[in-house]
Scaffold this active site. Structure first.
Site, PDB file in Angstrom:
ATOM      1  N   HIS A  52       0.801  -1.183   0.094  1.00 28.26           N
ATOM      2  CA  HIS A  52      -0.053   0.014   0.113  1.00 28.26           C
ATOM      3  C   HIS A  52       0.988   1.259  -0.246  1.00 28.26           C
ATOM      4  O   HIS A  52       0.599   2.087   0.565  1.00 28.26           O
ATOM      5  CB  HIS A  52      -0.920   0.031   1.351  1.00 28.26           C
ATOM      6  CG  HIS A  52      -2.086  -0.913   0.992  1.00 28.26           C
ATOM      7  ND1 HIS A  52      -3.106  -0.713   0.155  1.00 28.26           N
ATOM      8  CD2 HIS A  52      -2.276  -1.929   1.615  1.00 28.26           C
ATOM      9  CE1 HIS A  52      -3.989  -1.583   0.233  1.00 28.26           C
ATOM     10  NE2 HIS A  52      -3.546  -2.438   1.150  1.00 28.26           N
ATOM     11  N   ASP A 198       1.535  -4.051  -9.583  1.00 30.07           N
ATOM     12  CA  ASP A 198       1.161  -5.156 -10.272  1.00 30.07           C
ATOM     13  C   ASP A 198       1.515  -5.136 -11.842  1.00 30.07           C
ATOM     14  O   ASP A 198       2.108  -6.065 -12.264  1.00 30.07           O
ATOM     15  CB  ASP A 198      -0.302  -5.501 -10.087  1.00 30.07           C
ATOM     16  CG  ASP A 198      -0.634  -5.369  -8.421  1.00 30.07           C
ATOM     17  OD1 ASP A 198       0.293  -5.328  -7.716  1.00 30.07           O
ATOM     18  OD2 ASP A 198      -1.778  -5.271  -8.358  1.00 30.07           O
ATOM     19  N   ASN A 241     -12.510  -9.137  -3.225  1.00 26.12           N
ATOM     20  CA  ASN A 241     -12.346  -8.505  -4.546  1.00 26.12           C
ATOM     21  C   ASN A 241     -12.153  -7.050  -4.539  1.00 26.12           C
ATOM     22  O   ASN A 241     -13.026  -6.568  -3.777  1.00 26.12           O
ATOM     23  CB  ASN A 241     -13.638  -9.152  -5.407  1.00 26.12           C
ATOM     24  CG  ASN A 241     -13.617  -8.263  -6.986  1.00 26.12           C
ATOM     25  OD1 ASN A 241     -13.465  -6.873  -6.860  1.00 26.12           O
ATOM     26  ND2 ASN A 241     -13.644  -9.152  -7.715  1.00 26.12           N
ATOM     27  N   LYS A 242     -11.176  -6.517  -4.717  1.00 20.76           N
ATOM     28  CA  LYS A 242     -10.948  -5.182  -4.329  1.00 20.76           C
ATOM     29  C   LYS A 242     -11.642  -3.986  -4.976  1.00 20.76           C
ATOM     30  O   LYS A 242     -12.158  -2.943  -4.329  1.00 20.76           O
ATOM     31  CB  LYS A 242      -9.277  -4.766  -4.602  1.00 20.76           C
ATOM     32  CG  LYS A 242      -8.444  -5.008  -3.532  1.00 20.76           C
ATOM     33  CD  LYS A 242      -8.310  -6.394  -3.201  1.00 20.76           C
ATOM     34  CE  LYS A 242      -7.402  -7.365  -4.117  1.00 20.76           C
ATOM     35  NZ  LYS A 242      -7.133  -8.593  -3.629  1.00 20.76           N
TER      36      LYS A 242
HETATM   37  P1  ADP Z   1      -6.428  -9.909  -7.058  1.00 18.44           P
HETATM   38  O1  ADP Z   1      -5.843  -9.581  -5.584  1.00 18.44           O
HETATM   39  O2  ADP Z   1      -6.285 -11.448  -7.574  1.00 18.44           O
HETATM   40  O3  ADP Z   1      -5.711  -9.090  -8.015  1.00 18.44           O
HETATM   41  P2  ADP Z   1      -8.739  -8.438  -7.446  1.00 18.44           P
HETATM   42  O4  ADP Z   1      -9.856  -8.400  -6.649  1.00 18.44           O
HETATM   43  O5  ADP Z   1      -8.138  -7.466  -8.014  1.00 18.44           O
HETATM   44  O6  ADP Z   1      -7.936  -9.574  -6.731  1.00 18.44           O
HETATM   45  O7  ADP Z   1      -9.377  -9.055  -8.735  1.00 18.44           O
HETATM   46  C1  ADP Z   1      -9.894 -10.220  -8.835  1.00 18.44           C
HETATM   47  C2  ADP Z   1     -10.783 -10.523  -9.919  1.00 18.44           C
HETATM   48  O8  ADP Z   1     -10.305 -10.681 -11.252  1.00 18.44           O
HETATM   49  C3  ADP Z   1     -11.851 -11.732  -9.808  1.00 18.44           C
HETATM   50  O9  ADP Z   1     -13.025 -11.646  -8.929  1.00 18.44           O
HETATM   51  C4  ADP Z   1     -12.286 -11.981 -11.397  1.00 18.44           C
HETATM   52  O10 ADP Z   1     -13.204 -11.050 -11.600  1.00 18.44           O
HETATM   53  C5  ADP Z   1     -11.049 -11.558 -11.840  1.00 18.44           C
HETATM   54  N1  ADP Z   1     -10.268 -12.723 -12.375  1.00 18.44           N
HETATM   55  C6  ADP Z   1      -8.997 -13.173 -11.927  1.00 18.44           C
HETATM   56  N2  ADP Z   1      -8.637 -14.321 -12.590  1.00 18.44           N
HETATM   57  C7  ADP Z   1      -9.657 -14.576 -13.377  1.00 18.44           C
HETATM   58  C8  ADP Z   1      -9.589 -15.741 -14.539  1.00 18.44           C
HETATM   59  N3  ADP Z   1      -8.818 -16.768 -14.410  1.00 18.44           N
HETATM   60  N4  ADP Z   1     -10.881 -15.759 -15.100  1.00 18.44           N
HETATM   61  C9  ADP Z   1     -11.657 -14.736 -14.949  1.00 18.44           C
HETATM   62  N5  ADP Z   1     -11.588 -13.955 -14.204  1.00 18.44           N
HETATM   63  C10 ADP Z   1     -10.526 -13.635 -13.535  1.00 18.44           C
HETATM   64  P1  NG1 Z   2      -3.923  -6.628  -5.334  1.00 18.31           P
HETATM   65  O1  NG1 Z   2      -4.273  -7.200  -4.084  1.00 18.31           O
HETATM   66  O2  NG1 Z   2      -3.155  -7.597  -6.239  1.00 18.31           O
HETATM   67  O3  NG1 Z   2      -5.245  -6.332  -6.227  1.00 18.31           O
HETATM   68  C1  NG1 Z   2      -3.539  -3.872  -5.059  1.00 18.31           C
HETATM   69  C2  NG1 Z   2      -2.882  -2.799  -6.093  1.00 18.31           C
HETATM   70  C3  NG1 Z   2      -1.486  -2.660  -5.971  1.00 18.31           C
HETATM   71  C4  NG1 Z   2      -0.861  -2.235  -4.634  1.00 18.31           C
HETATM   72  C5  NG1 Z   2      -1.474  -3.254  -3.818  1.00 18.31           C
HETATM   73  C6  NG1 Z   2      -1.100  -3.034  -2.279  1.00 18.31           C
HETATM   74  C7  NG1 Z   2      -4.314  -2.726  -8.037  1.00 18.31           C
HETATM   75  C8  NG1 Z   2      -4.379  -3.238  -9.631  1.00 18.31           C
HETATM   76  N1  NG1 Z   2      -3.072  -3.209  -7.395  1.00 18.31           N
HETATM   77  O4  NG1 Z   2      -2.978  -5.254  -5.181  1.00 18.31           O
HETATM   78  O5  NG1 Z   2      -1.148  -1.526  -6.713  1.00 18.31           O
HETATM   79  O6  NG1 Z   2      -1.513  -0.849  -4.212  1.00 18.31           O
HETATM   80  O7  NG1 Z   2      -2.910  -3.554  -3.643  1.00 18.31           O
HETATM   81  O8  NG1 Z   2       0.334  -2.905  -1.975  1.00 18.31           O
HETATM   82  O9  NG1 Z   2      -4.810  -1.722  -7.955  1.00 18.31           O
HETATM   83 MG    MG Z   3      -5.947  -6.976  -8.146  1.00 19.51          MG
END
Ligand code: ADP
Ligand code: NG1
Ligand code: MG
Length: 491
Positions: A52, A198, A241-242
């Site tokens: 963060h 990322d 899910n962020k």
């Molecule tokens: P992360 O920490 O994995 O980045 P996020 O909350 O940012 O988590 O995003 C997760 C979302 O990305 C899932 O809820 C889904 O909508 C999408 N996603 C991730 N992997 C896949 C996949 N293999 N196929 C389809 N959607 C996916």
């Molecule tokens: P994840 O948890 O992979 O969605 C998020 C942010 C990063 C960073 C980290 C915390 C996005 C795409 N990714 O990652 O930029 O702030 O949290 O260090 O917003």
């Molecule tokens: Mg993410």
């Protein structure tokens, strides 16, 4: 992205001959009745330290995983996007892609993004970059093996793979740093105001080393890790899910407001643009430790109301919302500014310490042997020293977790439980990624990895979570730094 593959561009390689590619090809053929023309592969990542703080302008230290998003692609002779997923829990989707503006990214009625919204983010950003000059459309079939919503960056791998596929289909050459920055911008269309870590590691990762990522301009500097160090990722079994809640953006805007107040109180503000905590540090020409003191001086309260913030910044509520808040944080009334800013400045110090300990010992000729594929010496030590450095790095990771739990409030009971169980056998760990669920990353001596993983399987997954021992094994794995995104094409 040239076929010659200068090291600056995303490498183009021949299509690997393996079972996963064959299955994906087959799925693609079944869905579209034709063969894919090329594939893109973008890895997930694990952040070793620096959580963060990317969106506050501070360096982070991630490495790429083996787990990835793999997309098979073919070109359509009309401006349309046809998307499929090998996993049938993800529905098919088709749309026109004539212009960036026409791509509207809307969540489901509960505010959770549809999975294909992440694909649309990549496509929308690419179209914007191309000024809507699109020669053709795309058929895409996605195969992802990064645990989703788990802090390992499945979202960015998906966004980046879609953006990369579209740009490659248009024959647009872009350097890795250009496409990484573009993809960071793309992903903000989902609604979260991430910093770019990322997407940066997805494109700039190299095998066998972590990367120290710095911003403006984006740069990745390889960091050799101690040879005796093993990194283990363990899933908390909680997903987050962020983009489905405002937890992530709340932290982003709390940092913005903290930065703004420190700068205002220190007399360093001349306009009303968004300023990051690192820009404030630069403006005031202070060390990170001095910034910690300034946080206590200018942000003494545990909680600030919107009215108090308006008073300090001399703006009305509408101006505050318009200038600094996001659509999903507009209605918040109370903010924790001291705690968030303290975490950011102290975490930035920990990143510097972590890197310093890796590189100091790497350049200390004594006891160093072996060079990895990137000409970065692996760090090896006499036995006693080897475990000392693991302890130093591990303690920094533990402090990071403590700060994320107490000051940033983005941990989860299961993450805390994993961290404390690890501590009981002297393994240091921390939550990785945004938190509120997801995974921990643990650092332990190589010789202890099997014992450590067995302990987690037994105590956390089987005893605490009551899941089957065989299944438990799929939630915890040791990992080493992997390389970044690539394109596969039959040459
Ligand atoms: P992360 O920490 O994995 O980045 P996020 O909350 O940012 O988590 O995003 C997760 C979302 O990305 C899932 O809820 C889904 O909508 C999408 N996603 C991730 N992997 C896949 C996949 N293999 N196929 C389809 N959607 C996916
Ligand atoms: P994840 O948890 O992979 O969605 C998020 C942010 C990063 C960073 C980290 C915390 C996005 C795409 N990714 O990652 O930029 O702030 O949290 O260090 O917003
Ligand atoms: Mg993410």
């Amino acid at each position: 992205m040239s076929a010659n593959g200068t090291s600056d561009e995303v490498p183009v390689r021949g299509i690997p001959d393996n079972e996963r590619i064959s299955r994906l090809k087959q799925h693609f053929c079944q869905e579209f009745g034709c063969h894919p023309l090329f594939f893109v592969r973008v890895p997930g990542r694990v952040n070793l330290i620096g959580e963060h703080i990317d969106y506050c302008g501070y360096p982070v230290l991630p490495m790429a995983l083996e787990q990835d998003i793999l997309i098979a692609a073919a070109i359509l002779n009309k401006p349309e996007l046809h998307v499929r997923n090998v996993n049938n829990k993800y529905s098919s989707y088709e749309t026109e892609i004539k212009s960036c503006e026409d791509i509207i990214i809307k969540s489901d009625p509960n505010g959770k993004p549809f999975w294909y919204n992440y694909v649309l983010c990549g496509v929308k950003g690419a179209l914007e970059f191309l000024n809507d000059k699109l020669a053709n459309g795309l058929q895409l079939c996605v195969d992802g093996i990064i645990p989703p919503a788990s802090g390992l960056s499945s979202s960015s791998a998906l966004v980046s793979a879609a953006c990369l596929a579209l740009l490659y289909a248009q024959n647009v050459p872009l350097s890795k740093t250009e496409i990484a920055s573009l993809c960071a911008k793309c992903e903000r269309y989902i609604g979260t105001q991430g910093g770019g870590m990322d997407q940066a590691i997805a494109f700039l990762a190299e095998k066998n080393c972590a990367q120290y990522i710095t911003w403006s301009p984006l740069k990745a500097t390889p960091v050799a890790l101690p040879e005796n160090a093993a990194f283990v990722v363990a899933h908390s079994l909680a997903e987050a899910n962020k983009a489905a809640t405002n937890d992530f953006n709340r932290r982003v805007i709390e940092c913005r407001l903290a930065a703004r107040i420190i700068a205002t109180c220190a007399g360093a503000i001349t306009d009303n643009k968004i300023i990051t905590l690192s820009q404030v540090q630069n403006k005031l020409d202070k060390t990170l430790r001095e910034m910690v003191d300034l946080v206590y001086k200018y942000l003494p309260k545990d909680l600030y109301t919107k009215e108090e913030i308006c008073d300090i910044l001399n703006v009305n509520k509408d101006e505050l919302e318009q200038l600094y808040l996001t659509p999903n944080t507009k209605y918040l009334t109370e903010f924790k500014l001291k705690q968030r800013a303290l975490h950011v400045y102290e975490e930035a110090i920990r990143v510097e310490d972590f890197r310093k300990h890796c590189s100091q010992t790497a350049s200390n000729g004594n006891g160093m042997n072996g060079v990895n594929g990137n000409n970065i010496p692996n760090v090896t030590y006499e036995n006693g020293d080897a475990n000392d450095i693991i302890n130093v790095l591990g303690n920094l990771m533990s402090s990071s977790h403590e700060s994320l739990k107490e000051l940033y409030e983005c941990s989860h009971d299961n993450l805390d439980r994993l961290v404390s169980m690890s501590k009981e056998i002297n393994v240091n760990s921390r939550l990785t990624g945004a938190g509120w669920g997801g995974c921990i990353i643990a650092l332990c001596p190589k010789e202890k990895v099997n014992k450590y993983i067995d302990m987690l399987i037994e105590n956390f997954y089987v005893k605490h979570c009551k899941i089957d021992k065989c299944e438990a094994g799929s939630y915890v794995f040791a990992t080493t730094p992997n390389h970044g995104a690539e394109i596969y094409l039959d040459k």
